[in-house]
Scaffold this motif. Structure first.
Motif, short mmCIF file in Angstrom:
data_model
loop_
_atom_site.label_atom_id
_atom_site.label_comp_id
_atom_site.label_asym_id
_atom_site.label_seq_id
_atom_site.Cartn_x
_atom_site.Cartn_y
_atom_site.Cartn_z
N GLY A 93 4.34 12.34 -1.14
CA GLY A 93 3.81 11.51 -2.22
C GLY A 93 4.70 10.33 -2.57
N PHE A 94 5.78 10.11 -1.80
CA PHE A 94 6.72 9.02 -2.08
C PHE A 94 6.05 7.65 -2.18
CE2 PHE A 94 9.14 5.55 -0.07
CZ PHE A 94 10.15 5.39 -1.00
N GLY A 95 5.19 7.31 -1.24
CA GLY A 95 4.54 5.99 -1.23
C GLY A 95 3.65 5.78 -2.43
N VAL A 96 2.91 6.81 -2.79
CA VAL A 96 2.01 6.73 -3.94
C VAL A 96 2.82 6.54 -5.22
CG1 VAL A 96 0.33 8.07 -5.29
CG2 VAL A 96 0.23 8.09 -2.77
N GLU A 97 3.90 7.32 -5.40
CA GLU A 97 4.73 7.20 -6.60
C GLU A 97 5.43 5.85 -6.66
OE1 GLU A 97 6.66 7.94 -10.19
OE2 GLU A 97 4.86 8.79 -9.29
N THR A 98 5.89 5.36 -5.53
CA THR A 98 6.58 4.07 -5.51
C THR A 98 5.64 2.94 -5.94
OG1 THR A 98 8.10 4.83 -3.80
CG2 THR A 98 7.88 2.45 -4.07
N ALA A 109 0.82 -1.20 0.00
CA ALA A 109 0.00 0.00 0.00
C ALA A 109 0.85 1.26 0.00
CB ALA A 109 -0.91 0.00 1.23
N GLY A 110 0.62 2.11 -0.99
CA GLY A 110 1.27 3.41 -1.04
C GLY A 110 0.47 4.42 -0.24
N VAL A 111 1.14 5.06 0.72
CA VAL A 111 0.50 6.00 1.63
C VAL A 111 1.10 7.38 1.38
CG1 VAL A 111 0.10 6.56 4.07
CG2 VAL A 111 0.27 4.16 3.34
N GLY A 112 0.28 8.41 1.45
CA GLY A 112 0.84 9.76 1.36
C GLY A 112 -0.04 10.73 0.61
N ASN A 113 0.32 12.00 0.75
CA ASN A 113 -0.41 13.09 0.14
C ASN A 113 0.43 13.69 -0.98
OD1 ASN A 113 -1.68 15.52 -0.50
ND2 ASN A 113 -2.28 15.92 1.62
N ILE A 114 0.01 13.51 -2.22
CA ILE A 114 0.78 13.99 -3.36
C ILE A 114 0.86 15.52 -3.42
CG2 ILE A 114 0.35 11.92 -4.72
CD1 ILE A 114 -1.67 13.69 -6.37
N PHE A 115 0.05 16.21 -2.63
CA PHE A 115 0.05 17.67 -2.62
C PHE A 115 1.02 18.24 -1.58
CE2 PHE A 115 -4.20 16.50 -4.20
CZ PHE A 115 -4.07 17.02 -5.49
N LEU A 116 1.77 17.36 -0.90
CA LEU A 116 2.74 17.80 0.11
C LEU A 116 4.14 17.31 -0.23
CD1 LEU A 116 0.67 17.31 3.42
CD2 LEU A 116 1.12 19.43 2.16
N GLY A 117 4.58 17.59 -1.44
CA GLY A 117 5.94 17.28 -1.86
C GLY A 117 6.31 15.82 -1.68
N VAL A 141 -2.04 -1.17 -3.95
CA VAL A 141 -3.11 -0.20 -3.77
C VAL A 141 -2.50 1.15 -3.39
CG1 VAL A 141 -3.53 -0.82 -1.35
CG2 VAL A 141 -5.33 0.23 -2.68
N ASP A 142 -3.04 2.19 -3.99
CA ASP A 142 -2.70 3.57 -3.65
C ASP A 142 -3.77 4.03 -2.67
OD1 ASP A 142 -2.59 6.34 -3.50
OD2 ASP A 142 -2.80 6.67 -5.64
N VAL A 143 -3.44 4.06 -1.38
CA VAL A 143 -4.44 4.51 -0.40
C VAL A 143 -4.35 6.00 -0.17
CG1 VAL A 143 -4.69 2.31 0.77
CG2 VAL A 143 -3.04 3.94 1.62
N GLY A 144 -3.26 6.62 -0.63
CA GLY A 144 -3.13 8.07 -0.48
C GLY A 144 -3.27 8.48 0.97
N VAL A 145 -4.28 9.30 1.24
CA VAL A 145 -4.50 9.80 2.60
C VAL A 145 -5.65 9.10 3.31
CG1 VAL A 145 -3.54 12.07 2.09
CG2 VAL A 145 -5.98 11.69 1.75
N ARG A 146 -6.10 7.98 2.76
CA ARG A 146 -7.25 7.27 3.33
C ARG A 146 -6.78 6.24 4.37
NH1 ARG A 146 -7.56 6.73 -2.00
NH2 ARG A 146 -7.66 4.48 -1.87
N GLY A 147 -6.27 6.72 5.48
CA GLY A 147 -5.71 5.85 6.51
C GLY A 147 -6.72 4.91 7.14
N VAL A 148 -7.94 5.38 7.35
CA VAL A 148 -8.96 4.51 7.96
C VAL A 148 -9.30 3.38 7.00
CG1 VAL A 148 -11.31 4.40 8.86
CG2 VAL A 148 -9.86 6.35 9.42
N ASP A 149 -9.40 3.68 5.71
CA ASP A 149 -9.64 2.65 4.70
C ASP A 149 -8.53 1.61 4.73
OD1 ASP A 149 -10.84 1.43 2.32
OD2 ASP A 149 -9.16 2.31 1.23
N LEU A 150 -7.28 2.07 4.83
CA LEU A 150 -6.15 1.14 4.90
C LEU A 150 -6.25 0.26 6.14
CD1 LEU A 150 -3.41 0.00 4.07
CD2 LEU A 150 -2.34 1.98 5.20
N ALA A 151 -6.60 0.85 7.28
CA ALA A 151 -6.70 0.06 8.51
C ALA A 151 -7.72 -1.07 8.35
CB ALA A 151 -7.08 0.97 9.68
N VAL A 190 4.13 1.76 2.29
CA VAL A 190 5.18 2.58 1.68
C VAL A 190 4.84 4.04 1.93
CG1 VAL A 190 6.53 2.98 -0.41
CG2 VAL A 190 5.33 0.79 -0.11
N ASP A 191 5.77 4.77 2.58
CA ASP A 191 5.45 6.15 2.97
C ASP A 191 6.72 6.94 3.20
OD1 ASP A 191 3.86 8.33 3.68
OD2 ASP A 191 3.43 7.59 5.69
N ALA A 192 6.61 8.25 3.14
CA ALA A 192 7.71 9.12 3.57
C ALA A 192 7.84 8.95 5.09
CB ALA A 192 7.40 10.57 3.23
#
Length: 164
Positions: free
Chosen positions: A15-20, A4-12, A36-46, A59-61
């Motif tokens: 976005g590492f996890g999403v890009e990876t 799972a790629g985690v992170g906010n692509i709008f915060l520099g 899966v790209d979960v982005g900022v959806r931490g509860v969904d990931l849980a 995967v995250d910064a």
């Protein structure tokens, strides 16, 4: 296995996890590995982590004090957190998601993964803006190699031992 790629692509570099995970999708993966790209959806990931995966790779910064672009392979402690995480659906990093798992498992009857790993990268900047910094961009391919190695090791059949 869930990657799972985690992170906010709008915060520099956040976005590492999403890009990876996006780049990892270009590689052939064994059957049973879900990206899966979960982005900022931490509860969904849980909740997703309770779906019967044996292994999960988040995967995250990750700020650990290293040089920007340093890639880490982290196996989080199994000890419960001393504080209950704040539930913020848009700012839950892997630490908060993992801290929430035991509570969600008890409430839903779901089973958390037996093994959770975090592939993190030391960010250079988490300021507003789209795009990774140069050192973090360079680290994405290293992170992909680390994840492919973890996937390969997890796919190896366990060696049976014969009694002496």
């Amino acid at each position: 296995m869930l990657v799972a790629g985690v992170g906010n692509i709008f915060l520099g570099d956040d976005g590492f996890g999403v890009e990876t995970v996006r780049r990892l999708a270009a590689h052939p993966l064994p059957e049973g590995v879900e990206l899966v790209d979960v982005g900022v959806r931490g509860v969904d990931l849980a909740y997703r982590l309770l779906d019967g995966y044996r292994t999960a790779v988040l995967v995250d910064a990750t700020r650990r004090g290293g040089v920007p672009g340093t890639v880490y392979l982290i196996e989080p402690d199994d000890e419960p957190p001393s504080e209950v995480p704040v539930l913020d659906g848009h700012r839950m990093g892997p630490d908060a998601v993992l801290a929430l798992l035991a509570t969600l498992a008890a409430g839903t009857g779901g089973e958390p993964p037996a093994r959770v790993l975090v592939v993190g990268c030391e960010p250079a900047s988490l300021e507003e803006g789209i795009g990774l910094s140069e050192p973090v961009t360079a680290a994405v391919e290293e992170a992909v190699r680390v994840i492919l190695r973890v996937v390969d090791e997890a796919a190896q059949p366990e060696k049976e031992t014969t009694p002496c």
